[in-house]
Design a protein around this motif. Structure first.
Motif, PDB file in Angstrom:
ATOM      1  N   MET A 184     -10.573  -4.767  -1.306  1.00 26.17           N
ATOM      2  CA  MET A 184     -10.027  -5.822  -0.443  1.00 26.17           C
ATOM      3  C   MET A 184      -9.199  -5.139   0.633  1.00 26.17           C
ATOM      4  O   MET A 184      -8.140  -4.573   0.331  1.00 26.17           O
ATOM      5  CB  MET A 184      -9.094  -6.746  -1.231  1.00 26.17           C
ATOM      6  N   GLN A 185      -9.687  -5.175   1.862  1.00 24.50           N
ATOM      7  CA  GLN A 185      -8.880  -4.643   2.968  1.00 24.50           C
ATOM      8  C   GLN A 185      -8.002  -5.775   3.480  1.00 24.50           C
ATOM      9  O   GLN A 185      -8.331  -6.461   4.440  1.00 24.50           O
ATOM     10  CB  GLN A 185      -9.779  -4.128   4.090  1.00 24.50           C
ATOM     11  N   GLY A 186      -6.898  -5.955   2.794  1.00 30.90           N
ATOM     12  CA  GLY A 186      -5.995  -7.050   3.133  1.00 30.90           C
ATOM     13  C   GLY A 186      -5.869  -8.035   1.993  1.00 30.90           C
ATOM     14  O   GLY A 186      -6.868  -8.373   1.356  1.00 30.90           O
ATOM     15  N   ARG A 187      -4.625  -8.451   1.735  1.00 35.16           N
ATOM     16  CA  ARG A 187      -4.373  -9.433   0.671  1.00 35.16           C
ATOM     17  C   ARG A 187      -3.672 -10.644   1.253  1.00 35.16           C
ATOM     18  O   ARG A 187      -3.403 -10.723   2.449  1.00 35.16           O
ATOM     19  CB  ARG A 187      -3.501  -8.803  -0.416  1.00 35.16           C
ATOM     20  N   PHE A 188      -3.365 -11.589   0.366  1.00 34.13           N
ATOM     21  CA  PHE A 188      -2.695 -12.831   0.765  1.00 34.13           C
ATOM     22  C   PHE A 188      -1.313 -12.866   0.126  1.00 34.13           C
ATOM     23  O   PHE A 188      -1.132 -12.376  -0.990  1.00 34.13           O
ATOM     24  CB  PHE A 188      -3.546 -14.026   0.341  1.00 34.13           C
ATOM     25  N   HIS A 189      -0.361 -13.419   0.852  1.00 36.15           N
ATOM     26  CA  HIS A 189       1.024 -13.454   0.372  1.00 36.15           C
ATOM     27  C   HIS A 189       1.508 -14.901   0.305  1.00 36.15           C
ATOM     28  O   HIS A 189       1.106 -15.736   1.116  1.00 36.15           O
ATOM     29  CB  HIS A 189       1.946 -12.669   1.309  1.00 36.15           C
ATOM     30  N   LEU A 190       2.458 -15.105  -0.594  1.00 35.28           N
ATOM     31  CA  LEU A 190       3.088 -16.416  -0.737  1.00 35.28           C
ATOM     32  C   LEU A 190       3.749 -16.847   0.576  1.00 35.28           C
ATOM     33  O   LEU A 190       3.643 -18.006   0.996  1.00 35.28           O
ATOM     34  CB  LEU A 190       4.141 -16.300  -1.857  1.00 35.28           C
ATOM     35  N   VAL A 218      -4.171  -2.216  -7.848  1.00 38.16           N
ATOM     36  CA  VAL A 218      -3.429  -2.912  -6.790  1.00 38.16           C
ATOM     37  C   VAL A 218      -2.502  -1.918  -6.102  1.00 38.16           C
ATOM     38  O   VAL A 218      -1.868  -1.086  -6.761  1.00 38.16           O
ATOM     39  CB  VAL A 218      -2.625  -4.117  -7.340  1.00 38.16           C
ATOM     40  N   THR A 219      -2.458  -1.977  -4.782  1.00 43.80           N
ATOM     41  CA  THR A 219      -1.582  -1.064  -4.035  1.00 43.80           C
ATOM     42  C   THR A 219      -0.738  -1.908  -3.074  1.00 43.80           C
ATOM     43  O   THR A 219      -1.145  -3.005  -2.688  1.00 43.80           O
ATOM     44  CB  THR A 219      -2.395  -0.039  -3.207  1.00 43.80           C
ATOM     45  N   ASN A 220       0.407  -1.370  -2.720  1.00 45.46           N
ATOM     46  CA  ASN A 220       1.194  -2.066  -1.704  1.00 45.46           C
ATOM     47  C   ASN A 220       2.267  -1.170  -1.102  1.00 45.46           C
ATOM     48  O   ASN A 220       2.415  -0.002  -1.474  1.00 45.46           O
ATOM     49  CB  ASN A 220       1.803  -3.370  -2.252  1.00 45.46           C
ATOM     50  N   GLY A 237       9.205  -5.620  -3.196  1.00 47.61           N
ATOM     51  CA  GLY A 237       8.149  -5.950  -2.242  1.00 47.61           C
ATOM     52  C   GLY A 237       7.801  -7.432  -2.327  1.00 47.61           C
ATOM     53  O   GLY A 237       8.512  -8.204  -2.982  1.00 47.61           O
ATOM     54  N   MET A 238       6.713  -7.803  -1.642  1.00 43.77           N
ATOM     55  CA  MET A 238       6.390  -9.233  -1.511  1.00 43.77           C
ATOM     56  C   MET A 238       4.989  -9.563  -2.039  1.00 43.77           C
ATOM     57  O   MET A 238       4.354 -10.506  -1.569  1.00 43.77           O
ATOM     58  CB  MET A 238       6.490  -9.649  -0.040  1.00 43.77           C
ATOM     59  N   SER A 239       4.498  -8.770  -2.991  1.00 40.85           N
ATOM     60  CA  SER A 239       3.118  -9.022  -3.439  1.00 40.85           C
ATOM     61  C   SER A 239       2.894  -8.511  -4.856  1.00 40.85           C
ATOM     62  O   SER A 239       3.825  -8.382  -5.634  1.00 40.85           O
ATOM     63  CB  SER A 239       2.139  -8.344  -2.473  1.00 40.85           C
ATOM     64  N   ILE A 240       1.692  -8.218  -5.157  1.00 37.13           N
ATOM     65  CA  ILE A 240       1.152  -7.590  -6.381  1.00 37.13           C
ATOM     66  C   ILE A 240       1.307  -8.426  -7.659  1.00 37.13           C
ATOM     67  O   ILE A 240       0.347  -8.596  -8.398  1.00 37.13           O
ATOM     68  CB  ILE A 240       1.746  -6.157  -6.601  1.00 37.13           C
ATOM     69  N   ILE A 241       2.511  -8.934  -7.929  1.00 37.42           N
ATOM     70  CA  ILE A 241       2.748  -9.524  -9.257  1.00 37.42           C
ATOM     71  C   ILE A 241       1.863 -10.748  -9.527  1.00 37.42           C
ATOM     72  O   ILE A 241       1.295 -10.859 -10.629  1.00 37.42           O
ATOM     73  CB  ILE A 241       4.251  -9.807  -9.470  1.00 37.42           C
ATOM     74  N   PRO A 242       1.673 -11.660  -8.566  1.00 36.00           N
ATOM     75  CA  PRO A 242       0.745 -12.768  -8.861  1.00 36.00           C
ATOM     76  C   PRO A 242      -0.657 -12.254  -9.196  1.00 36.00           C
ATOM     77  O   PRO A 242      -1.291 -12.738 -10.144  1.00 36.00           O
ATOM     78  CB  PRO A 242       0.743 -13.589  -7.562  1.00 36.00           C
ATOM     79  N   GLU A 243      -1.125 -11.252  -8.449  1.00 33.11           N
ATOM     80  CA  GLU A 243      -2.466 -10.696  -8.700  1.00 33.11           C
ATOM     81  C   GLU A 243      -2.529 -10.084 -10.104  1.00 33.11           C
ATOM     82  O   GLU A 243      -3.492 -10.294 -10.848  1.00 33.11           O
ATOM     83  CB  GLU A 243      -2.790  -9.602  -7.664  1.00 33.11           C
ATOM     84  N   VAL A 244      -1.488  -9.325 -10.450  1.00 36.56           N
ATOM     85  CA  VAL A 244      -1.462  -8.655 -11.754  1.00 36.56           C
ATOM     86  C   VAL A 244      -1.413  -9.686 -12.885  1.00 36.56           C
ATOM     87  O   VAL A 244      -2.111  -9.562 -13.897  1.00 36.56           O
ATOM     88  CB  VAL A 244      -0.248  -7.687 -11.826  1.00 36.56           C
ATOM     89  N   THR A 245      -0.607 -10.721 -12.695  1.00 35.80           N
ATOM     90  CA  THR A 245      -0.457 -11.746 -13.732  1.00 35.80           C
ATOM     91  C   THR A 245      -1.797 -12.435 -13.996  1.00 35.80           C
ATOM     92  O   THR A 245      -2.202 -12.621 -15.160  1.00 35.80           O
ATOM     93  CB  THR A 245       0.600 -12.786 -13.275  1.00 35.80           C
ATOM     94  N   VAL A 246      -2.489 -12.786 -12.926  1.00 35.98           N
ATOM     95  CA  VAL A 246      -3.784 -13.464 -13.074  1.00 35.98           C
ATOM     96  C   VAL A 246      -4.833 -12.492 -13.634  1.00 35.98           C
ATOM     97  O   VAL A 246      -5.668 -12.868 -14.469  1.00 35.98           O
ATOM     98  CB  VAL A 246      -4.209 -14.071 -11.718  1.00 35.98           C
TER      99      VAL A 246
END
Ligand SMILES: O=P(O)(O)O[C@@H]1C[C@H](O)[C@@H](CO)O1
Length: 294
Positions: A86-92, A118-120, A223-232
């Motif tokens: 994924m070249q680019g993710r989505f943020h809350l 996952v990287t960030n 940071g502002m990402s990763i955890i929702p992706e990891v949780t799911v």
């Protein structure tokens, strides 16, 4: 009582529709997915026989609204292994619900992915860290989750996972060990650490008082990402490995003149992308149980 319901846009059927569409458009059957963080899209550069889809062309997919996130799903081969990047993710903070933010993870699961990397980019709180260092994520603090912003809120679909998933082993110990061995072989040990990542919603960077609080709570980076992706991902049984690039040090003192800004974060990401690339590529080459026929 308000019950949040994710079935509108991210139900099993919606995820399946996107997964089926992708499977009909590509001959790749990847077992490994990589999410590239801010400015880290270059991680996909060395894939061979690439096949790319713009997010806007994929049914149900959200689109990227932040610079440094290209918005492309790239399939290809790395060391004879099929991968999807994924070249680019989505943020809350972009205004997406957390079920939209994590939608691609469930699509990957339905496509047959077994391991997600996952990287960030993140801000350093641990005073032993420096800008440009890399943190292997050992654990996380889900601050939005504490406040009720959680991707698994709402009716649970058992086809993805259980109602009450465990998160105490979210980041595979075997994969962290593999990454530490690789860092040592690459001569990176002096700037690769293990640590705890904390997520805030953003989009503003932290105040000094907030940064001090997060540091006291045991966070090494924020940071502002990763955890929702990891949780799911954990909810639906994927193996998870996480890498965070320290793109700035977060001010713990009012006297500190340096202020975090997105452009500098992207600049540091670009400067260090090659090192992350080497780590990720060697990591994928050594991943057990991910060989495929296509
Ligand atoms: O997608 P990541 O977490 O790498 O993006 C970070 C957090 C914000 O989106 C942005 C701040 O510069 O970079």
């Amino acid at each position: 009582m308000h019950i949040s319901d994710n079935s509108c846009c991210c139900s099993f059927d919606e995820c399946k529709r996107t997964s089926d569409w992708l499977l009909s458009q590509t001959r790749y059957r990847p077992k490994i997915a990589v999410v590239c963080g801010s400015g880290l899209g270059l991680l996909a550069e060395y894939l061979t026989s690439k096949q790319a889809f713009r997010y806007e062309d994929i049914p149900n997919f959200p689109v990227c609204t932040v610079s440094g996130h290209e918005g492309r799903l790239v399939f290809g081969k790395l060391n004879d292994k099929s991968c999807v990047f994924m070249q680019g993710r989505f943020h809350l903070y972009e205004g997406y619900s957390l079920c939209k933010v994590t939608f691609p993870v469930r699509v990957f699961k339905l496509m047959g992915v077994e391991t997600i990397i996952v990287t960030n980019a993140s801000g350093g709180l641990c005073q032993d860290f420096k800008v440009g260092d890399i943190m292997i994520i050992k654990d996380h603090i889900n601050l939005p989750g504490f406040a009720g912003q959680h991707p698994l809120c709402g009716p649970n679909d058992e086809r993805f996972g259980v109602r009450f998933p465990t998160m105490s082993d979210a980041y595979s110990e075997d994969l962290r060990k593999l990454a530490l061995d690789i860092s040592s072989e690459l001569g990176y040990s002096s700037f690769v650490h293990e640590g705890v990542y904390c997520m805030v919603c953003g989009p503003n960077f932290e105040t000094v008082a907030e940064a001090r609080l997060l540091h006291k709570l045991g966070s090494d980076t924020v940071g502002m990402s990763i955890i929702p992706e990891v949780t799911v991902a954990r909810h639906c049984g994927l193996r998870v490995f996480g890498l965070s690039l320290i793109t700035n040090m977060v001010s713990l003192e009012y006297s500190n003149e340096e202020k975090a800004n997105h452009e500098e974060i992207l600049q540091i990401s670009k400067m260090r992308a090659e090192m992350l690339q080497k780590m990720v590529h060697m990591f994928i080459a050594r991943l057990q149980g991910t060989t495929d026929g296509e």
